[in-house]
Scaffold this motif. Sequence first.
Motif, PDB file in Angstrom:
ATOM      1  N   GLU A 373      -6.473   9.123  -3.794  1.00  0.00           N
ATOM      2  CA  GLU A 373      -5.429   9.740  -3.125  1.00  0.00           C
ATOM      3  C   GLU A 373      -5.474   9.290  -1.436  1.00  0.00           C
ATOM      4  OE1 GLU A 373      -5.400  11.751  -6.679  1.00  0.00           O
ATOM      5  OE2 GLU A 373      -6.885  11.284  -5.301  1.00  0.00           O
ATOM      6  N   LEU A 374      -6.885   9.207  -0.913  1.00  0.00           N
ATOM      7  CA  LEU A 374      -6.839   9.126   0.723  1.00  0.00           C
ATOM      8  C   LEU A 374      -7.094   7.758   0.928  1.00  0.00           C
ATOM      9  CD1 LEU A 374      -9.603  12.005   0.988  1.00  0.00           C
ATOM     10  CD2 LEU A 374      -7.302  11.430   2.411  1.00  0.00           C
ATOM     11  N   PHE A 375      -7.562   7.065   0.071  1.00  0.00           N
ATOM     12  CA  PHE A 375      -7.926   5.398   0.369  1.00  0.00           C
ATOM     13  C   PHE A 375      -6.870   4.461  -0.649  1.00  0.00           C
ATOM     14  CE2 PHE A 375     -11.667   7.607   1.445  1.00  0.00           C
ATOM     15  CZ  PHE A 375     -12.058   6.986   2.919  1.00  0.00           C
ATOM     16  N   GLY A 376      -5.634   4.852  -1.020  1.00  0.00           N
ATOM     17  CA  GLY A 376      -4.941   3.880  -1.464  1.00  0.00           C
ATOM     18  C   GLY A 376      -5.212   3.330  -2.714  1.00  0.00           C
ATOM     19  N   GLY A 377      -5.990   3.819  -3.770  1.00  0.00           N
ATOM     20  CA  GLY A 377      -6.428   3.246  -4.898  1.00  0.00           C
ATOM     21  C   GLY A 377      -5.419   3.155  -6.076  1.00  0.00           C
ATOM     22  N   ASP A 379      -2.455   1.988  -8.539  1.00  0.00           N
ATOM     23  CA  ASP A 379      -1.764   0.695  -8.810  1.00  0.00           C
ATOM     24  C   ASP A 379      -0.260   1.144  -8.395  1.00  0.00           C
ATOM     25  OD1 ASP A 379      -3.807  -0.705  -9.801  1.00  0.00           O
ATOM     26  OD2 ASP A 379      -3.285  -0.138 -11.827  1.00  0.00           O
ATOM     27  N   ARG A 380       0.200   2.297  -8.770  1.00  0.00           N
ATOM     28  CA  ARG A 380       1.500   2.869  -8.190  1.00  0.00           C
ATOM     29  C   ARG A 380       1.658   2.605  -6.574  1.00  0.00           C
ATOM     30  NH1 ARG A 380      -0.787   7.758 -10.172  1.00  0.00           N
ATOM     31  NH2 ARG A 380      -0.974   9.123  -8.644  1.00  0.00           N
ATOM     32  N   MET A 381       0.612   2.859  -6.099  1.00  0.00           N
ATOM     33  CA  MET A 381       0.716   2.894  -4.515  1.00  0.00           C
ATOM     34  C   MET A 381       0.917   1.344  -4.137  1.00  0.00           C
ATOM     35  SD  MET A 381      -2.356   5.538  -3.399  1.00  0.00           S
ATOM     36  CE  MET A 381      -1.648   6.219  -1.822  1.00  0.00           C
ATOM     37  N   ARG A 382       0.091   0.586  -4.661  1.00  0.00           N
ATOM     38  CA  ARG A 382       0.108  -1.117  -4.294  1.00  0.00           C
ATOM     39  C   ARG A 382       1.424  -1.698  -4.664  1.00  0.00           C
ATOM     40  NH1 ARG A 382      -3.595  -2.080  -7.319  1.00  0.00           N
ATOM     41  NH2 ARG A 382      -5.206  -1.991  -6.071  1.00  0.00           N
ATOM     42  N   ALA A 383       2.134  -1.119  -5.846  1.00  0.00           N
ATOM     43  CA  ALA A 383       3.578  -1.589  -6.296  1.00  0.00           C
ATOM     44  C   ALA A 383       4.494  -1.028  -5.323  1.00  0.00           C
ATOM     45  CB  ALA A 383       3.957  -1.004  -7.441  1.00  0.00           C
ATOM     46  N   ALA A 384       4.403   0.076  -4.648  1.00  0.00           N
ATOM     47  CA  ALA A 384       5.420   0.729  -3.860  1.00  0.00           C
ATOM     48  C   ALA A 384       5.393   0.032  -2.505  1.00  0.00           C
ATOM     49  CB  ALA A 384       5.137   2.345  -3.477  1.00  0.00           C
ATOM     50  N   LEU A 385       4.078  -0.522  -2.271  1.00  0.00           N
ATOM     51  CA  LEU A 385       3.947  -0.951  -0.894  1.00  0.00           C
ATOM     52  C   LEU A 385       4.600  -2.430  -1.044  1.00  0.00           C
ATOM     53  CD1 LEU A 385       0.118   0.116   0.255  1.00  0.00           C
ATOM     54  CD2 LEU A 385       2.412   0.910   1.179  1.00  0.00           C
ATOM     55  N   ASP A 386       4.347  -3.098  -2.150  1.00  0.00           N
ATOM     56  CA  ASP A 386       4.895  -4.480  -2.203  1.00  0.00           C
ATOM     57  C   ASP A 386       6.269  -4.531  -2.705  1.00  0.00           C
ATOM     58  OD1 ASP A 386       2.309  -5.669  -1.858  1.00  0.00           O
ATOM     59  OD2 ASP A 386       1.767  -5.536  -4.030  1.00  0.00           O
ATOM     60  N   ALA A 387       7.038  -3.366  -2.796  1.00  0.00           N
ATOM     61  CA  ALA A 387       8.484  -3.606  -3.222  1.00  0.00           C
ATOM     62  C   ALA A 387       9.405  -3.805  -2.096  1.00  0.00           C
ATOM     63  CB  ALA A 387       8.954  -2.169  -3.791  1.00  0.00           C
ATOM     64  N   ARG A 496      -5.572  -0.436   1.560  1.00  0.00           N
ATOM     65  CA  ARG A 496      -4.836  -1.184   0.457  1.00  0.00           C
ATOM     66  C   ARG A 496      -5.763  -1.266  -0.492  1.00  0.00           C
ATOM     67  NH1 ARG A 496       0.230  -3.512   0.845  1.00  0.00           N
ATOM     68  NH2 ARG A 496       0.633  -4.770  -0.842  1.00  0.00           N
ATOM     69  N   GLY A 497      -5.529  -0.868  -1.756  1.00  0.00           N
ATOM     70  CA  GLY A 497      -6.384  -0.961  -2.880  1.00  0.00           C
ATOM     71  C   GLY A 497      -7.933  -0.774  -2.565  1.00  0.00           C
ATOM     72  N   PRO A 517     -11.683  -4.046 -13.128  1.00  0.00           N
ATOM     73  CA  PRO A 517     -10.369  -3.540 -13.001  1.00  0.00           C
ATOM     74  C   PRO A 517     -10.596  -2.044 -12.851  1.00  0.00           C
ATOM     75  CG  PRO A 517     -10.731  -4.249 -15.006  1.00  0.00           C
ATOM     76  CD  PRO A 517     -11.806  -4.588 -14.657  1.00  0.00           C
ATOM     77  N   LYS A 518      -9.622  -1.370 -12.171  1.00  0.00           N
ATOM     78  CA  LYS A 518      -9.291   0.083 -12.161  1.00  0.00           C
ATOM     79  C   LYS A 518      -8.981   0.557 -13.347  1.00  0.00           C
ATOM     80  CE  LYS A 518      -7.198   3.974  -9.833  1.00  0.00           C
ATOM     81  NZ  LYS A 518      -8.457   4.557  -9.673  1.00  0.00           N
ATOM     82  N   GLN A 519      -9.899   1.749 -13.735  1.00  0.00           N
ATOM     83  CA  GLN A 519      -9.552   2.491 -14.984  1.00  0.00           C
ATOM     84  C   GLN A 519      -9.776   3.986 -14.657  1.00  0.00           C
ATOM     85  OE1 GLN A 519     -11.427   0.821 -18.348  1.00  0.00           O
ATOM     86  NE2 GLN A 519     -11.842   2.920 -19.193  1.00  0.00           N
TER      87      GLN A 519
END
Length: 602
Positions: A373-377, A379-387, A496-497, A517-519
């Motif tokens: 939550e604090l460090f942008g980990g 996948d949904r955060m990455r997708a939102a930033l890339d949209a 980011r990530g 990969p993240k899991q």
Amino acid sequence: MCRIFGSFAAGAAARAARPEPAELAAVSARQRHGGPDEHEVLSGAGWSLGCDRLAVTDPCGGQQPYRLPHLPGVLAVLNGEVYNHASLRRHLAARGHRFPDRCDGNVLPALYAEYGPAFAEHLDGMFAVAVLDLRPGRAQLVLAVDDMGMKPVHWHHAAADGSTRFASEIPALLAFEGVRIAPREDSLDTVLATRTSFSARTALDGIEVLPPGATAVVRPGCRPVVRRRAPHPARPVGDTQDVLRREVRRLARAEVPVCAITSGGLDSGLVTALAAEYARESDAPPLHTFHLTYRGKWPDSEAAYARSVARRARTTHHEVALDPDELGSLLTRTVRHLGQPNADPIALSTYALFRAVREAGFTVALAGDGADELFGGYDRMRAALDAPAGADWAGAYADALSAAPRMLREHLYTSGYRAYIAEQGSAADRIEQELRSAGPDRMTALTAFETRWRLPAYHLRRVDHLSMAWAVEARLPFCQPGVVAHARSLPPAALRGKRALYEAGGDLLPAAVLARPKQPFTLPIAAMLTPGGPLFDTVRELLSPARLVLGGKVRADRVQKLLARQIARPSQRDALALWGLAVHELWSDVVQGMRIPVGCAA
């Protein structure tokens, strides 16, 4: 670390006889699992204050409720840890206060006497605190929780007589005779849309949870007034590894045995490596680490990664192999302990893992929650930033949080329930609106939402309740003010990530862990929810057509088709939707029995 509870009445109710001892005993019994070491309740006309203690700081002292001889009428109880209690004690002693021992919570009555309801602004730690001021002309109840909401407090206010009751856990709060509740009509939609209850709401109409960083003041004849405090001041000093090292070392110090939870991922791996480093440098015994796996062959096992982290950190590693046949019985226990539905199967894993920690003799466990939550980990955060601009990134983000995406859950609802949710609005609608209205800086909007609402409701409440179900204090270095302030000071590229965390772990963790990969730490629900699987019969029974028709919220025929599709082509999406429906059905049964004042055994 404790479980706390109490009541405060006003007007005619305040002049009534003190609460019945049997009623208070019933409240305490329902959360005694979290405080098995000591128990005490104080009560008077129209008030009560109680604590079930898990002795961690100054185990031989620190009797609760806290009261000081020179401050008659000021009582306090604490669930959690106050890490700056030594400096507070020195400051307060210089102002003339005296303390019977060095327990962290003993500073609370004096701190309140000096600063009133603003006392919580001076606390550094994880805490839920209740202060009862019974002095003539000053009568009030003050509740406060830490900035991240690591330690919850649930409360109920009865408008009829102006009385307020609170407890660490919902089942305990329901044992108060004056608490009147009903399941919220939108609870099913909330569970399917967000996997748990959000904001200050719970799944029960009439019970609220104090938001992170909030203080509530209850005065005679008034409803609690809740306000958010300014965040605890913390100045980030050093790079990410240095900041995290200081917090891990601070939290690794305890007067009881300390271990670490090691999932095999980056976040828990960093905590493990730094805690093990501290143990070696302080000439303590090697750190013990715990990892949960499942007997048999199941996909997505992280056991090899956890072993590699433990080898690199030179810990004494415990690989806890849970029998999948036990999962059905664990489901009922976790739902009862949580007090409201949580649609993530991770709850079963969490409960079983802390059971193993306690059975091995440990009282404190360090864990890596809060890093994503604090460090942008995520996948949904990455997708939102890339949209791209103009894309419905907020809607996609809300769907990523769900147990059942919007189109699927609306397909499952009856026409009447679908119309009700459309009129009232869904929790997903509120999330989308908050994200869209937060301005052009998506990263700030996402981290603010995740830390303010998602983290405390979804992760921290679960970790608190299921660790304390086994009398284990979970300590979370990533949620401490120093790390939070550091993360918020970093440029967007470092978040980011989790780039900053990967750089911090470069010389601490195995290369395989850094490259994997993240899991998420959970159980393989899609594989287990198939014919012959350990959870299939339980879920199929909970989703029987007769039950669903009686509930009137979902179409039984469409749920059966969803189950048939999961049987034919197992998928994570369908399995999670079925799981969310089943958990809500089970919770509906369990909550009916919570009105009976009986103990809740772990």
